[in-house]
Design an enzyme around this catalytic site. Sequence first.
Site, PDB file in Angstrom:
ATOM      1  N   SER A 269       3.056   0.673  -4.605  1.00 61.17           N
ATOM      2  CA  SER A 269       2.988   1.848  -3.767  1.00 61.17           C
ATOM      3  C   SER A 269       3.257   3.144  -4.538  1.00 61.17           C
ATOM      4  O   SER A 269       2.444   3.560  -5.344  1.00 61.17           O
ATOM      5  CB  SER A 269       3.965   1.667  -2.605  1.00 61.17           C
ATOM      6  OG  SER A 269       3.539   2.361  -1.491  1.00 61.17           O
TER       7      SER A 269
ATOM      8  N   ASP B 237      -4.708   7.450 -15.525  1.00 59.82           N
ATOM      9  CA  ASP B 237      -6.016   8.098 -15.391  1.00 59.82           C
ATOM     10  C   ASP B 237      -6.107   9.366 -16.230  1.00 59.82           C
ATOM     11  O   ASP B 237      -7.176   9.725 -16.733  1.00 59.82           O
ATOM     12  CB  ASP B 237      -6.287   8.450 -13.929  1.00 59.82           C
ATOM     13  CG  ASP B 237      -6.827   7.266 -13.122  1.00 59.82           C
ATOM     14  OD1 ASP B 237      -6.874   6.145 -13.675  1.00 59.82           O
ATOM     15  OD2 ASP B 237      -7.197   7.462 -11.943  1.00 59.82           O
TER      16      ASP B 237
ATOM     17  N   LYS C 221      -0.739  -2.003  -3.480  1.00 60.44           N
ATOM     18  CA  LYS C 221      -0.620  -1.461  -2.122  1.00 60.44           C
ATOM     19  C   LYS C 221      -1.143  -0.037  -2.113  1.00 60.44           C
ATOM     20  O   LYS C 221      -0.484   0.878  -2.582  1.00 60.44           O
ATOM     21  CB  LYS C 221       0.820  -1.494  -1.624  1.00 60.44           C
ATOM     22  CG  LYS C 221       0.944  -0.962  -0.192  1.00 60.44           C
ATOM     23  CD  LYS C 221       2.349  -1.064   0.339  1.00 60.44           C
ATOM     24  CE  LYS C 221       2.399  -0.579   1.778  1.00 60.44           C
ATOM     25  NZ  LYS C 221       2.212   0.871   1.890  1.00 60.44           N
TER      26      LYS C 221
END
Length: 426
Positions: free
Chosen positions: A312, A323, A337
């Site tokens: 999460s 990224d 999640k």
Amino acid sequence: MFKQKLLIKIEIAVIAAILTGSSFYASKALGKPQAAPQKLVDQVWQILDENYVDVTFNHQDWKAIRQQYINRSYSSKKQAYGAIQEMVAKLGDRYTVFFDPDEYQALNNDLSGNLSGVGLELGENEKTQALTVIAPIEGTPAFKAGILPGDVIIQINSQITQGMKIEDAVKRILGPVGTKVVLTIQRGNKSQIFKLTRANIAIHPVTYNARTTTSGKIGYITLPEFTQTAAVEMHRAIQALEKQQVQGYVLDLRSDPGGLLDASLQIASMWLKQGAIVSLVNRDKVKDSYNATGHPLTDKPLVILVDKGSASASEILSGALQDDNRARLIGTRTFGKGLVQSVEPLGDGSALKLTIAKYYTPKGRDINHVGIAPDITVELTEAQQKALVENRTLGTLADPQYASAVADLNKLIQSEANHLSLKRGK
């Protein structure tokens, strides 16, 4: 934009009584008149009707469900609570849950530090629905007893947990400080019995220290949960380590089940110069993006440790930094999640937690049920994991994942030093 009255929260499961949860400020509901049982049922229906992420409502005729439940006669709140739980269960979403007042109070207590329990973070196995330990909290009764991530709780005080909802398991594990709870754990092909004494659980969201390696001094930071104070403590940790002139960082997010979205956004901004951190997409496909503030505390090399217990908010942070090529991830694939929950306090002290959106990493990755793959995979055997926990050697060179992170960080530090040296030579 999502409704501002809904305090966005990310968590792995309903495990408030044990650890993970959030302070949603019960005072929000204190001034409201007490809701009649039937009105309370309809209030929950309305909240879901307006905000629930799945517009098909699990392919249910949601309007017919409303009539079914508001046409009933309720002689007590207990009956209304039971009806609400039935209604919510029709959505088939384990993250959308109704809390009675006691459960909501426990949820409020969790991240404010008023905890009592045995120190376990719990989840539900996606395939088997088994009640599974995500992680024990260091220094707690469960940790000291040797309970490990991945252990399956098959009985609580001789009550079989098969088919038991997580919130029901939480109720059974809860209890006053000094009282005992007996957990039967399945680990592989063996079962073990753990007799635990409940205690106050001291939550320390961030711990840190400077360490000497072959390439110089590095900062090691652990973040077990994204609490209300996590961002402040992370800020303090980075500043302190910068003053000690560390040359790089290892951030340990292993077994961190998540917590507050705001905390993950603030912490991400401490490492990122600019750009997106995460985007949330609601049921109407409305996209809400969150970006770095542009005021990072450091630009030094960073390696993040993750595992199957990193979920999460942990995945938001690690996904954003991966990224952006700001950090390298080492360990094993994360939990997966990619859903966002909000908690709506109700007029009688109860509350509804509901899924309102999905989230995506800056590059648009949907990690729900998939997780985030590390840049370098380092597996731990069950024996290694047990030995590291029992011998308190997690985060030392005896820990293969940490050792790999240090080795990789040293390479990054050396590469940056070479780069700076070439720039000066021009």
